[in-house]
Design an enzyme around this catalytic site. Structure first.
Site, PDB file in Angstrom:
ATOM      1  N   PRO A  65       4.282  -0.449  -3.117  1.00 30.62           N
ATOM      2  CA  PRO A  65       5.044   0.635  -3.112  1.00 30.62           C
ATOM      3  C   PRO A  65       4.288   2.205  -2.817  1.00 30.62           C
ATOM      4  O   PRO A  65       3.263   2.339  -2.802  1.00 30.62           O
ATOM      5  CB  PRO A  65       5.489   0.625  -4.797  1.00 30.62           C
ATOM      6  CG  PRO A  65       3.989  -0.274  -4.666  1.00 30.62           C
ATOM      7  CD  PRO A  65       3.882  -1.591  -4.107  1.00 30.62           C
ATOM      8  N   ASN A  85      -9.253   1.181   4.223  1.00 29.71           N
ATOM      9  CA  ASN A  85      -9.185   2.072   5.339  1.00 29.71           C
ATOM     10  C   ASN A  85     -10.720   3.213   4.472  1.00 29.71           C
ATOM     11  O   ASN A  85     -11.348   2.530   3.793  1.00 29.71           O
ATOM     12  CB  ASN A  85      -7.967   2.877   4.823  1.00 29.71           C
ATOM     13  CG  ASN A  85      -7.770   3.209   3.322  1.00 29.71           C
ATOM     14  OD1 ASN A  85      -8.345   4.516   2.885  1.00 29.71           O
ATOM     15  ND2 ASN A  85      -7.047   2.926   2.639  1.00 29.71           N
TER      16      ASN A  85
HETATM   17  O1  PMT Z   1     -11.565  10.037   0.456  1.00 32.41           O
HETATM   18  P1  PMT Z   1     -12.603  10.271   0.756  1.00 32.41           P
HETATM   19  O2  PMT Z   1     -13.229   9.883   1.708  1.00 32.41           O
HETATM   20  O3  PMT Z   1     -12.950  11.506   0.246  1.00 32.41           O
HETATM   21  O4  PMT Z   1     -11.014  11.294   1.778  1.00 32.41           O
HETATM   22  C1  PMT Z   1     -10.015  12.152   1.147  1.00 32.41           C
HETATM   23  C2  PMT Z   1      -9.104  12.010   1.739  1.00 32.41           C
HETATM   24  C3  PMT Z   1      -8.447  11.592   3.434  1.00 32.41           C
HETATM   25  C4  PMT Z   1      -8.492  10.643   1.605  1.00 32.41           C
HETATM   26  C5  PMT Z   1      -7.882  12.588   1.084  1.00 32.41           C
HETATM   27  O5  PMT Z   1      -8.327  14.456   1.703  1.00 32.41           O
HETATM   28  C6  PMT Z   1      -6.204  12.190   1.641  1.00 32.41           C
HETATM   29  O6  PMT Z   1      -6.046  12.642   2.834  1.00 32.41           O
HETATM   30  N1  PMT Z   1      -5.492  11.101   0.782  1.00 32.41           N
HETATM   31  C7  PMT Z   1      -4.376  11.100   0.965  1.00 32.41           C
HETATM   32  C8  PMT Z   1      -4.358   9.778   2.295  1.00 32.41           C
HETATM   33  C9  PMT Z   1      -3.451   9.040   2.847  1.00 32.41           C
HETATM   34  O7  PMT Z   1      -3.283   7.730   2.182  1.00 32.41           O
HETATM   35  O8  PMT Z   1      -2.393  10.145   2.959  1.00 32.41           O
HETATM   36  P2  PMT Z   1      -0.922   9.577   3.348  1.00 32.41           P
HETATM   37  O9  PMT Z   1       0.009  10.525   4.951  1.00 32.41           O
HETATM   38  O10 PMT Z   1      -1.106   8.253   3.834  1.00 32.41           O
HETATM   39  O11 PMT Z   1       0.043   9.633   1.645  1.00 32.41           O
HETATM   40  C10 PMT Z   1       0.889  10.763   1.510  1.00 32.41           C
HETATM   41  C11 PMT Z   1       1.103  10.801   0.184  1.00 32.41           C
HETATM   42  O12 PMT Z   1       1.421   9.609  -0.730  1.00 32.41           O
HETATM   43  C12 PMT Z   1      -0.557  10.617  -0.534  1.00 32.41           C
HETATM   44  O13 PMT Z   1      -0.537  11.342  -1.269  1.00 32.41           O
HETATM   45  C13 PMT Z   1      -0.581   9.366  -0.489  1.00 32.41           C
HETATM   46  O14 PMT Z   1      -1.875   9.188  -2.000  1.00 32.41           O
HETATM   47  C14 PMT Z   1       0.247   8.882  -1.325  1.00 32.41           C
HETATM   48  N2  PMT Z   1       0.447   7.681  -0.849  1.00 32.41           N
HETATM   49  C15 PMT Z   1       0.361   7.233  -0.230  1.00 32.41           C
HETATM   50  C16 PMT Z   1       1.148   5.878   0.295  1.00 32.41           C
HETATM   51  C17 PMT Z   1       1.065   5.136  -0.485  1.00 32.41           C
HETATM   52  N3  PMT Z   1       1.795   4.157  -0.480  1.00 32.41           N
HETATM   53  N4  PMT Z   1       1.678   5.390  -1.861  1.00 32.41           N
HETATM   54  C18 PMT Z   1       0.989   7.054  -2.509  1.00 32.41           C
HETATM   55  O15 PMT Z   1       0.814   7.363  -3.352  1.00 32.41           O
END
Ligand code: PMT
Length: 407
Positions: A304, A208
């Site tokens: 996971p 991504n």
């Molecule tokens: O890296 P940059 O270019 O600076 O951009 C920053 C960012 C956009 C990546 C950052 O600010 C951000 O939003 N990170 C989380 C991205 C994400 O995966 O979001 P999500 O809404 O899909 O996931 C929700 C949460 O679950 C997040 O804390 C993620 O780390 C966590 N997650 C998701 C999937 C997974 N399998 N394991 C996780 O821990």
């Protein structure tokens, strides 16, 4: 700030060794007590006499010196230091540290110590970039050594590139951070950052757009506030932040293992954009494109959920688990759902729609979602978001200390 701190300075044999004379002087100016171990090669660049004059202490050189072992043996040198600083940390010394050797006073002390170690590497660029050196640095960091530098620039050998000893000021800053009495001192933090790469075959992967800038900035801000930080980073092109430990991983499974291995921690912040899905059975060899054949169908499996796992740990759950929510619509509403679904304490929600520049940009606009409600922060640099978050964490976990700091 370093008043009364006992620093053991190990000087190995590199051209940058001469800078350690200035470093020793600056450390003493800041109130530190500096003892020095000179390796045999180090003593070719710095004389024991000049180092003794600047530290006001006897310089230690020989593992088998009877007088030294009676007066100040290697075990005492290893035990009595509050911090061991290796500068310059040469390729050879780091290789011997990695192998667990103890064939001179410096390596015997480094093997015998339980005290924190700060490496300041310095060498020719080709030596620094050699896979053997990189593997040794990685191993030493995984074992808990911290590092500062090297910097890029013109080197004494006439080449230009990475390998120059960090500036004395930067080394001093790293030492001061180590002893920092910042609002998060005494706390351990775990931060995930960057994307994950999920292999399709040995050549291709699912990924991504995360650059790691937000997660790395948060990790650095927590370290600057005095926390002992482990940053678990997916593949990014950013340099490892100084003053903390960075573990490099590729896949979600590896990121989870590294996170669990970094526990216990007081704080966990999941800023990584972890791939939700991986290819169920990645091909062992490169998938071939046969003429006229249909594209391969990829069967996916769910990765996971690291945030959910950390949030619901029965043993070793960090006191404060903070996730992110990357949304392209109904940002706060979806983030509130994630807060509940994953069991996190706080969520930082950000809009990652096209044109926002959230992925890869230097600034971000986040909404802090807690069980008490939603607070929208103004657009800030990613570093400022890290600093603001560090302050909020301090208020939550150390309310008295952070009030005292502000007054
Ligand atoms: O890296 P940059 O270019 O600076 O951009 C920053 C960012 C956009 C990546 C950052 O600010 C951000 O939003 N990170 C989380 C991205 C994400 O995966 O979001 P999500 O809404 O899909 O996931 C929700 C949460 O679950 C997040 O804390 C993620 O780390 C966590 N997650 C998701 C999937 C997974 N399998 N394991 C996780 O821990």
């Amino acid at each position: 700030m370093l008043s009364g701190k006992q620093i053991l300075l190990i000087v190995a044999g590199g051209i940058a060794a001469y800078k350690t004379l200035d470093l020793a002087r600056r450390l003493r100016e800041r109130g530190a007590c500096v003892r020095c171990v000179l390796t045999e090669a180090g003593a070719r660049f710095v004389t024991p006499l000049s180092m003794a004059a600047l530290t006001g202490e006897k310089v230690h050189q020989d593992l088998f010196s009877l007088t030294d072992e009676i007066e100040m043996g290697h075990i005492r040198l290893a035990r009595e230091a509050d911090l061991i600083l290796v500068a310059p940390a040469t390729a050879d010394l780091m290789a011997r540290m990695g192998a667990g050797m103890a064939n001179d006073l410096a390596t015997a002390v480094l093997l015998a110590t339980r005290q924190p170690i700060l490496l300041a590497p310095s060498m020719n660029t080709a030596m620094w970039e050699h896979p053997a050196t990189q593997a040794n640095v990685k191993l030493l960091k995984e074992r808990g050594c911290r590092s500062v530098g090297p910097q890029a620039g013109d080197l004494a050998c006439g080449e230009s590139g990475a390998g120059r000893l960090a500036d004395v000021q930067d080394i001093l800053a790293a030492i001061e951070t180590h002893f920092s009495s910042g609002p998060l001192s005494g706390l351990r933090a775990l931060v995930t950052s960057g994307p994950t790469h999920e292999p399709i075959d040995p050549v291709r992967y699912i990924a991504n757009r995360s650059s790691g800038k937000q997660g790395h900035a948060i990790a650095k801000a927590l370290a600057d506030a005095g926390a002992e930080v482990t940053l678990v980073s997916g593949p990014v092109s950013l340099a490892d932040p100084s003053g903390l430990r960075t573990l490099h991983v590729e896949t979600a499974e590896q990121m989870l293992a590294a996170c669990l291995g970094a526990l216990p921690a007081d704080i966990a912040i999941c800023a990584a954009a972890v791939a939700d899905w991986k290819v169920k059975a990645p091909a062992k060899d490169k998938m071939k494109k046969a003429k006229g054949a249909a594209p391969p169908a990829l069967e996916l499996a769910t990765n996971p959920d690291i945030l959910a796992i950390l949030s619901t740990l029965k043993k070793n759950r960090p006191r404060l688990v903070i996730g992110f929510a990357a949304e392209t619509q109904k940002v706060s509403a979806f983030a509130q759902e994630k807060l509940k679904a994953k069991g996190a304490d706080w969520i930082l929600a950000n809009d990652v729609s096209e044109g926002t520049g959230t992925f890869g940009g230097d600034s971000n606009q986040v909404h802090l979602i807690t069980h008490g409600g939603v607070e929208s922060w103004p657009r800030m640099s990613k570093a400022e978001i890290g600093a603001e978050l560090a302050g909020r964490i301090a208020q939550a976990l150390k309310p008295k200390a952070s009030k005292g700091k502000k007054a």
